[in-house]
Design a protein around this motif. Structure first.
Motif, PDB file in Angstrom:
ATOM      1  N   ARG A  76       3.510   4.366   9.295  1.00  0.00           N
ATOM      2  CA  ARG A  76       3.799   3.103   8.613  1.00  0.00           C
ATOM      3  C   ARG A  76       2.508   2.307   8.393  1.00  0.00           C
ATOM      4  N   MET A  77       1.659   2.239   9.435  1.00  0.00           N
ATOM      5  CA  MET A  77       0.384   1.546   9.314  1.00  0.00           C
ATOM      6  C   MET A  77      -0.550   2.270   8.347  1.00  0.00           C
ATOM      7  N   PHE A  78      -0.477   3.596   8.353  1.00  0.00           N
ATOM      8  CA  PHE A  78      -1.262   4.442   7.456  1.00  0.00           C
ATOM      9  C   PHE A  78      -0.993   4.049   6.000  1.00  0.00           C
ATOM     10  N   ILE A  79       0.272   3.914   5.634  1.00  0.00           N
ATOM     11  CA  ILE A  79       0.651   3.537   4.274  1.00  0.00           C
ATOM     12  C   ILE A  79       0.252   2.095   3.979  1.00  0.00           C
ATOM     13  N   THR A  83      -2.574   0.981   1.057  1.00  0.00           N
ATOM     14  CA  THR A  83      -2.213   0.193  -0.119  1.00  0.00           C
ATOM     15  C   THR A  83      -2.891  -1.180  -0.123  1.00  0.00           C
ATOM     16  N   ALA A  84      -3.160  -1.711   1.061  1.00  0.00           N
ATOM     17  CA  ALA A  84      -3.864  -3.003   1.137  1.00  0.00           C
ATOM     18  C   ALA A  84      -5.334  -2.850   0.761  1.00  0.00           C
ATOM     19  N   GLU A  85      -5.932  -1.728   1.150  1.00  0.00           N
ATOM     20  CA  GLU A  85      -7.372  -1.544   0.943  1.00  0.00           C
ATOM     21  C   GLU A  85      -7.717  -0.890  -0.388  1.00  0.00           C
ATOM     22  N   ALA A  86      -6.755  -0.287  -1.068  1.00  0.00           N
ATOM     23  CA  ALA A  86      -7.045   0.423  -2.323  1.00  0.00           C
ATOM     24  C   ALA A  86      -7.755  -0.448  -3.357  1.00  0.00           C
ATOM     25  N   GLU A 163      -8.247 -13.431  -3.891  1.00  0.00           N
ATOM     26  CA  GLU A 163      -6.889 -12.939  -3.666  1.00  0.00           C
ATOM     27  C   GLU A 163      -6.726 -11.552  -4.275  1.00  0.00           C
ATOM     28  N   ASP A 164      -6.675 -10.543  -3.400  1.00  0.00           N
ATOM     29  CA  ASP A 164      -6.466  -9.177  -3.866  1.00  0.00           C
ATOM     30  C   ASP A 164      -4.973  -8.907  -3.968  1.00  0.00           C
ATOM     31  N   LYS A 165      -4.558  -8.278  -5.042  1.00  0.00           N
ATOM     32  CA  LYS A 165      -3.173  -7.865  -5.169  1.00  0.00           C
ATOM     33  C   LYS A 165      -2.994  -6.533  -4.453  1.00  0.00           C
ATOM     34  N   LYS A 166      -2.054  -6.475  -3.513  1.00  0.00           N
ATOM     35  CA  LYS A 166      -1.817  -5.246  -2.778  1.00  0.00           C
ATOM     36  C   LYS A 166      -1.305  -4.164  -3.718  1.00  0.00           C
ATOM     37  N   ALA A 167      -1.867  -2.971  -3.576  1.00  0.00           N
ATOM     38  CA  ALA A 167      -1.467  -1.853  -4.419  1.00  0.00           C
ATOM     39  C   ALA A 167      -0.181  -1.223  -3.886  1.00  0.00           C
ATOM     40  N   THR A 168       0.408  -0.361  -4.668  1.00  0.00           N
ATOM     41  CA  THR A 168       1.521   0.474  -4.230  1.00  0.00           C
ATOM     42  C   THR A 168       1.006   1.901  -4.105  1.00  0.00           C
ATOM     43  N   ASP A 171       0.273   3.137  -7.435  1.00  0.00           N
ATOM     44  CA  ASP A 171      -1.036   2.679  -7.922  1.00  0.00           C
ATOM     45  C   ASP A 171      -2.145   3.586  -7.403  1.00  0.00           C
ATOM     46  N   CYS A 172      -2.055   3.939  -6.116  1.00  0.00           N
ATOM     47  CA  CYS A 172      -3.054   4.827  -5.505  1.00  0.00           C
ATOM     48  C   CYS A 172      -3.044   6.192  -6.191  1.00  0.00           C
ATOM     49  N   LEU A 173      -1.843   6.678  -6.488  1.00  0.00           N
ATOM     50  CA  LEU A 173      -1.702   7.957  -7.183  1.00  0.00           C
ATOM     51  C   LEU A 173      -2.382   7.913  -8.546  1.00  0.00           C
ATOM     52  N   GLN A 174      -2.201   6.809  -9.253  1.00  0.00           N
ATOM     53  CA  GLN A 174      -2.828   6.669 -10.566  1.00  0.00           C
ATOM     54  C   GLN A 174      -4.343   6.591 -10.448  1.00  0.00           C
ATOM     55  N   MET A 175      -4.853   5.932  -9.390  1.00  0.00           N
ATOM     56  CA  MET A 175      -6.296   5.860  -9.160  1.00  0.00           C
ATOM     57  C   MET A 175      -6.883   7.256  -8.992  1.00  0.00           C
ATOM     58  N   VAL A 176      -6.181   8.101  -8.236  1.00  0.00           N
ATOM     59  CA  VAL A 176      -6.659   9.466  -7.996  1.00  0.00           C
ATOM     60  C   VAL A 176      -6.602  10.281  -9.288  1.00  0.00           C
ATOM     61  N   LYS A 177      -5.514  10.139 -10.033  1.00  0.00           N
ATOM     62  CA  LYS A 177      -5.391  10.871 -11.289  1.00  0.00           C
ATOM     63  C   LYS A 177      -6.496  10.485 -12.269  1.00  0.00           C
ATOM     64  N   THR A 178      -6.912   9.224 -12.215  1.00  0.00           N
ATOM     65  CA  THR A 178      -7.914   8.720 -13.157  1.00  0.00           C
ATOM     66  C   THR A 178      -9.346   9.039 -12.713  1.00  0.00           C
ATOM     67  N   HIS A 179      -9.626   8.872 -11.408  1.00  0.00           N
ATOM     68  CA  HIS A 179     -11.009   8.948 -10.932  1.00  0.00           C
ATOM     69  C   HIS A 179     -11.309  10.165 -10.049  1.00  0.00           C
ATOM     70  N   GLY A 180     -10.288  10.902  -9.643  1.00  0.00           N
ATOM     71  CA  GLY A 180     -10.492  11.988  -8.689  1.00  0.00           C
ATOM     72  C   GLY A 180     -11.071  13.256  -9.290  1.00  0.00           C
TER      73      GLY A 180
END
Length: 351
Positions: A76-79, A83-86, A163-168, A171-180
Motif C-alpha cells: 500500500r505504501m509502495f503504491i 504516485t506521490a513522487e511521480a 502544489e504537486d498534483k498526485k499522480a495515479t 499516469d505512471c504507466l503513461q510516463m513509462v510508455k512515453t519516456h521509457g
C-alpha cells in the motif's frame, strides 16, 4: 526502482481488485486474468505477481483450496509513495551517504531516475561517479566534494510549483510508455523512478541473533542463482512460533506453496535481504533533495532507528521521509555540512 509497463499494469490490477485494501483476500486467477487482458502472457502475469510476493508488496494466501493474493501494508505504501513522487522525478535527487574508511570521506550512492534533466547526468560524469549494479551511481568523495556535488545538482534540478498534483498508477504507466526504454522480454517499456519507502525492523537482540542464523541458511536470493529454502518445521525449530509469526509480519520470509495449496517451504524475501544488508553495513544517511522553486529547497532524511536525531534545523514530519528542512540552497547545504561534520570520526569505524 525499475517499473515496466507489466509492473504498473499488475499494480493497477491489484489495486482495482483489492479496492486498495490491505489484507483483503482476492483470487490470484482474477488478478492474473486482468493482467493478461492487457496483452501479457499467463507466464508474465504469474511471474510478476510472484515478484510482488518476493518484494513483500503482496502475500500469497490459500483459502479453501483457492489460491489468493493480499495487498500488504508495504505494498500500500509502495503504491502511495510512487504516485506521490511521480510528478517530482525531475525536481529531486535521492542519495545515500555512509562514512568511508578513508578519513573525512563518504561513500555516496545516487539513485537514478529516467526523468532527470540532462544537466544532472552531465554532473555525474563531471564528478566521475561510476555506474553501480542497480541503476545508481557510486563514488567515494571527500566531505568538500560531497557538498560541491550536491550544490551543483541542486541547480540542475527542475523547478516545481509548490502544489504537486498526485499522480495515479495510470499516469505512471503513461510516463513509462512515453519516456521509457523498450524491454523485449516484458514486451513493453520500462523506466526508473525514485521514491522513499519505510520498513519495520526487529528491535530485540535475540531477534537479530536468530535473523543472522536464518540469513546463513538462506544466503542466496533468487537473482543470485536459485534461492535457498527452509522447511516449515526447521523454521519453527529455529525461530519458535511467536518469532516466526513476527518475521512473517516484518516480511523477512515468505511461504511457498505447492500447486495444490500445501505449504512447501519458506524463502527469504527481497525485504529480508535488504534489512540484513543495512544491519551489516551500519548507519547510513538516506536523503532526498527537492527543488521547490528558484531558490527554495527541501531536504528530507529517513528517520531510521539506527540514526540519531539530526537536530535543528530539521523538524519531525508525519510524512515519510520524516525529518525535513526547507530553505534556501545555501541553508540546505549548511545543514548537510553539519550532518557530515558530526559524523566525520565514524569513517575510522566504517565497514
Amino acid at each position: 526502482m525499475q517499473f515496466s509497463t507489466l509492473t504498473l499494469q499488475s499494480l493497477i490490477a491489484i489495486e482495482d481488485i483489492t479496492e486498495g485494501t490491505v489484507g483483503k483476500f482476492v483470487p490470484w486467477d482474477k488478478v492474473r486474468q486482468s493482467i493478461v487482458d492487457c496483452g501479457f502472457s499467463l507466464k508474465q502475469a504469474d511471474g510478476e505477481l510472484d515478484r510482488f510476493c518476493y518484494g513483500f508488496e503482496c502475500q500469497e494466501k490459500h483459502d479453501d483450496g483457492q489460491r489468493g493474493l493480499v495487498l500488504t501494508a508495504v505494498g500500500r505504501m509502495f503504491i502511495d509513495t510512487l504516485t506521490a513522487e511521480a510528478p517530482r522525478q525531475d525536481s529531486q535527487l535521492a542519495a545515500l551517504l555512509r562514512p568511508a574508511r578513508r578519513k573525512d570521506h563518504w561513500n555516496i550512492i545516487v539513485q537514478e531516475s529516467t526523468f532527470w534533466p540532462k544537466a544532472m547526468y552531465d554532473l555525474v560524469q563531471k564528478f566521475k561517479l561510476r555506474k553501480g549494479p542497480a541503476r545508481d551511481f557510486l563514488k567515494c568523495l571527500s566531505r568538500v566534494d560531497v557538498i560541491d556535488f550536491l550544490s551543483a545538482q541542486s541547480k540542475a534540478l527542475t523547478n516545481k510549483p509548490k502544489e504537486d498534483k498526485k499522480a495515479t498508477l495510470s499516469d505512471c504507466l503513461q510516463m513509462v510508455k512515453t519516456h521509457g526504454k523498450y524491454w523485449a522480454t516484458v514486451g513493453g517499456k520500462y523506466s526508473w523512478f525514485v521514491f522513499s519507502q519505510r520498513f519495520e525492523m526487529p528491535t530485540k537482540n535475540q531477534d537479530w541473533e536468530k535473523y543472522e542464523q536464518l540469513v546463513k541458511i538462506l544466503i542466496r536470493p533468487p537473482e543470485w542463482g536459485g534461492g535457498k529454502t527452509i522447511l516449515p518445521t526447521t523454521l519453527t525449530e529455529l525461530l519458535g512460533t511467536e518469532r516466526q509469526e513476527r518475521f512473517l509480519q516484518f516480511g523477512i520470509v515468505r511461504p511457498i506453496y505447492t500447486p495444490e495449496g500445501q505449504l512447501r517451504h519458506y524463502q527469504m524475501t527481497a525485504l529480508g535481504y535488504l534489512m540484513w544488508e543495512r544491519r551489516c553495513k551500519g548507519p547510513i544517511y538516506e536523503l532526498v533533495l527537492r527543488r521547490l522553486a528558484n531558490d527554495h529547497y527541501s531536504l528530507s532524511l529517513c528517520s531510521a532507528s539506527d540514526l540519531p536525531n539530526p537536530g535543528k534545523p530539521f523538524s519531525k514530519q508525519n510524512s515519510f521521509p520524516s525529518w525535513e528542512f526547507t530553505g534556501a540552497k545555501d541553508d540546505i547545504l549548511d545543514s548537510v555540512k553539519n550532518l557530515l561534520a558530526q559524523n566525520k570520526n565514524q569513517s575510522e569505524l566504517a565497514i
